[in-house]
Write a protein that holds these residues in place. Structure first.
Motif, mmCIF file in Angstrom:
data_model
loop_
_atom_site.group_PDB
_atom_site.id
_atom_site.type_symbol
_atom_site.label_atom_id
_atom_site.label_comp_id
_atom_site.label_asym_id
_atom_site.label_seq_id
_atom_site.Cartn_x
_atom_site.Cartn_y
_atom_site.Cartn_z
ATOM 1 N N THR A 181 9.527 1.664 -3.501
ATOM 2 C CA THR A 181 9.157 0.531 -3.450
ATOM 3 C C THR A 181 9.252 -0.225 -1.965
ATOM 4 O O THR A 181 9.402 -1.519 -1.988
ATOM 5 C CB THR A 181 9.989 -0.441 -4.068
ATOM 6 O OG1 THR A 181 11.425 -0.191 -4.144
ATOM 7 C CG2 THR A 181 9.623 -0.116 -5.822
ATOM 8 N N LEU A 182 9.390 0.256 -0.875
ATOM 9 C CA LEU A 182 9.725 -0.082 0.389
ATOM 10 C C LEU A 182 8.527 -1.011 0.954
ATOM 11 O O LEU A 182 8.791 -1.952 1.581
ATOM 12 C CB LEU A 182 10.015 1.069 1.400
ATOM 13 C CG LEU A 182 10.410 0.649 2.907
ATOM 14 C CD1 LEU A 182 11.495 -0.080 3.092
ATOM 15 C CD2 LEU A 182 10.336 2.133 3.779
ATOM 16 N N LYS A 241 1.539 0.009 1.979
ATOM 17 C CA LYS A 241 1.740 1.344 1.622
ATOM 18 C C LYS A 241 1.518 2.639 2.384
ATOM 19 O O LYS A 241 2.147 3.454 2.405
ATOM 20 C CB LYS A 241 0.803 1.467 0.078
ATOM 21 C CG LYS A 241 1.299 0.743 -0.993
ATOM 22 C CD LYS A 241 0.258 1.031 -2.299
ATOM 23 C CE LYS A 241 0.852 0.249 -3.424
ATOM 24 N NZ LYS A 241 0.151 0.405 -4.630
ATOM 25 N N HIS A 242 0.476 2.571 3.281
ATOM 26 C CA HIS A 242 0.137 3.761 4.259
ATOM 27 C C HIS A 242 1.202 3.598 5.185
ATOM 28 O O HIS A 242 1.683 4.805 5.397
ATOM 29 C CB HIS A 242 -1.093 2.974 4.767
ATOM 30 C CG HIS A 242 -1.382 3.812 6.218
ATOM 31 N ND1 HIS A 242 -1.352 5.183 6.501
ATOM 32 C CD2 HIS A 242 -1.408 3.237 7.308
ATOM 33 C CE1 HIS A 242 -1.438 5.406 7.653
ATOM 34 N NE2 HIS A 242 -1.448 4.240 8.406
ATOM 35 N N LEU A 243 1.788 2.627 5.751
ATOM 36 C CA LEU A 243 2.775 2.395 6.554
ATOM 37 C C LEU A 243 4.192 3.321 6.113
ATOM 38 O O LEU A 243 4.660 4.128 6.857
ATOM 39 C CB LEU A 243 3.210 1.173 7.105
ATOM 40 C CG LEU A 243 1.994 0.634 7.878
ATOM 41 C CD1 LEU A 243 2.653 -0.868 8.643
ATOM 42 C CD2 LEU A 243 1.590 1.268 9.180
ATOM 43 N N THR A 244 4.432 2.791 4.817
ATOM 44 C CA THR A 244 5.854 3.520 4.096
ATOM 45 C C THR A 244 5.676 4.728 3.925
ATOM 46 O O THR A 244 6.530 5.564 3.921
ATOM 47 C CB THR A 244 6.310 2.540 3.178
ATOM 48 O OG1 THR A 244 5.042 2.474 2.274
ATOM 49 C CG2 THR A 244 6.596 1.253 3.590
ATOM 50 N N GLU A 245 4.553 5.096 3.547
ATOM 51 C CA GLU A 245 4.038 6.592 3.160
ATOM 52 C C GLU A 245 3.905 7.685 4.416
ATOM 53 O O GLU A 245 4.276 8.742 4.191
ATOM 54 C CB GLU A 245 2.878 6.620 2.190
ATOM 55 C CG GLU A 245 3.085 6.119 0.859
ATOM 56 C CD GLU A 245 1.888 5.743 0.061
ATOM 57 O OE1 GLU A 245 0.814 6.487 0.402
ATOM 58 O OE2 GLU A 245 1.918 5.449 -1.015
ATOM 59 N N SER A 246 3.527 6.836 5.630
ATOM 60 C CA SER A 246 3.347 7.886 6.729
ATOM 61 C C SER A 246 4.584 7.779 7.620
ATOM 62 O O SER A 246 4.823 8.925 8.180
ATOM 63 C CB SER A 246 2.070 7.106 7.491
ATOM 64 O OG SER A 246 0.798 7.093 6.882
#
Length: 349
Positions: free
Chosen positions: A181-182, A198-203
Motif C-alpha cells: 500500500t506504499l 503504483k509503477h514507482l513503488t513496484e519498481s
C-alpha cells in the motif's frame, strides 16, 4: 583459466523476445508451454501493460548488439498463434518491440546430448561460492562494516552477514520500507497519478519517495507532479533525474533501455521520448549542443530502439527521417515541450 586443457562448460545461446499489445493476454494470467513443435519452450505473459512472447534458444556468436532474426520471430508467431482464437491474426504491425539477448548456459562437456540448465543469477552465485569454498577449503568470515543499503540507521544490513550463506535473507535496495500500500501515501504526498504511484513503488520500492520528489511540478491541480515521458506508459521525468543522480546513467539510451524499460516495451515510444530525456539529462549533466546532437544521433540508431523491418508505422519513419526536427528542437522552445495546442500540433507536423 588454470587448466588450459579444460573443456568449455558455458555455451552462448540467443533468446529472442517479441512485445505485443496488452490485449493479447489477460492482465493476470500467463502461459508457458515446454512442449512446442520442436521441443523448445514458449511463454506468453502480461508484462508492464503489454504482452511478452518468447523465447527462442539457438546457439549464437557473442555480440555486444545481438539482433532478433527473422526465423526466430516467425517461429514465435507460429507457436503463439496456436493458443489464440482462430479469428485473431498476429500481425507484424502489432509488434511494439523485439530484442535478442545472449544468455550463458551451462553445458556438460562429457554428455553427448547437451542439456541446458535454467538458472537465476542469485542461485548461480550461491552455487559458485559454495563450490569454491569446498574446492579450495576456504573459511568465510563475518562482514565488518557492511554498507547500510536501507539508507537508515534503524536497520543494520550487516548484522546477519556472519560468514554463512545469507542469499535468501539479504534484502535488495528499496525492499526495507516497501509495502503493497506504499503507493497510497505517495499519491497523498506528491499528487501523482495512481498508475504512476503504483509503477514507482513496484519498481523502486521505498526509493519511490526519492523518485517522486525529483518530479517537477506540472502546474496543474492533478497530477501535481509526475509528467510522463511517454503518454502510453507510467514512466515519469523524475526517473530520468534519479537515473543520473543515483544509478550512474550516462546516456539517454542508458535511461530509456537500462534504467526504465521503455525501449523494451515500445520502440517507437522510446524514440519519441528520446528528445525529452536528452533535455532533462542536459539540465543534470550540463551537456552542450554537440553532446545533445550526439545523443540524438546515437540513440536513434541503437538496435533496441529500431523496430523490426515491416513493423514501423509511417509516423515513426517520418520521426526518424525529419531533419527539420533535429534543427528546430534546438532553436524553438516549442519542440521541447510535452503538450501543444491542436493548431500548433498541425504546424509542427
Amino acid at each position: 583459466m588454470d587448466d588450459q586443457e579444460c573443456k568449455e562448460i558455458v555455451a552462448p545461446s540467443s533468446g529472442v523476445h517479441v512485445i505485443l499489445p496488452g490485449y493479447y493476454s489477460p492482465g493476470k494470467m500467463g502461459l508457458l508451454d515446454p512442449s512446442t513443435s520442436d521441443g523448445r519452450v514458449i511463454f506468453f505473459l502480461p508484462w508492464q501493460g503489454n504482452t511478452i512472447a518468447g523465447t527462442t534458444d539457438s546457439p549464437a556468436p557473442i555480440s555486444s548488439t545481438p539482433l532478433p532474426d527473422e526465423d526466430s520471430v516467425k517461429w514465435i508467431f507460429g507457436e503463439i498463434s496456436q493458443y489464440l482464437s482462430p479469428e485473431i491474426n498476429v500481425r507484424r504491425g502489432d509488434v511494439l518491440a523485439a530484442w535478442s539477448g545472449i544468455r550463458p548456459l551451462v553445458k556438460d562437456p562429457k554428455a553427448k546430448n547437451t542439456e541446458y540448465l535454467w538458472t537465476t543469477y542469485r542461485q548461480m552465485a550461491e552455487d559458485c561460492v559454495d563450490a569454491a569454498i569446498k574446492e579450495f577449503q576456504l573459511s568465510p568470515s563475518p562482514v565488518i562494516n557492511a554498507p547500510r543499503v536501507s539508507d537508515t540507521e534503524v536497520i543494520d544490513d550487516g548484522a546477519i552477514l556472519d560468514g554463512s550463506c545469507q542469499t535468501h535473507k539479504v534484502r535488495l535496495i528499496g525492499a526495507h520500507g516497501f509495502s503493497r500500500t506504499l503507493f497510497i501515501p505517495i499519491i497523498q504526498h506528491f499528487g501523482v497519478e495512481t498508475e504512476v504511484a503504483k509503477h514507482l513503488t513496484e519498481s523502486y520500492g521505498d526509493r519511490a519517495w526519492t523518485v517522486a520528489g525529483l518530479c517537477r511540478l506540472t502546474g496543474q491541480r492533478f497530477p501535481a507532479r509526475g509528467e510522463r515521458i511517454s503518454r502510453l506508459y507510467p514512466f515519469v521525468n523524475g526517473e530520468v533525474r534519479y537515473a543520473v543522480r543515483h544509478e550512474f546513467a550516462q546516456t539517454a539510451v542508458d535511461v530509456l533501455a537500462r534504467r526504465t524499460r521503455l525501449a523494451f516495451l515500445n520502440a517507437q515510444a522510446a524514440l519519441e521520448a528520446l528528445p525529452g530525456a536528452i533535455d532533462i539529462m542536459t539540465e543534470e549533466l550540463g551537456w552542450d549542443c554537440q553532446r545533445q546532437d550526439l545523443e540524438w544521433k546515437d540513440g536513434k540508431h541503437v538496435p533496441l530502439l529500431c523496430p523490426l523491418v515491416g513493423c514501423v508505422p509511417p509516423s515513426a519513419l517520418q520521426f526518424l527521417n525529419d531533419q527539420n526536427f533535429e534543427r528546430a528542437r534546438r532553436k524553438d522552445p516549442a519542440y521541447t515541450r510535452q503538450a501543444y495546442p491542436p493548431l500548433e500540433v498541425m504546424h509542427l507536423r
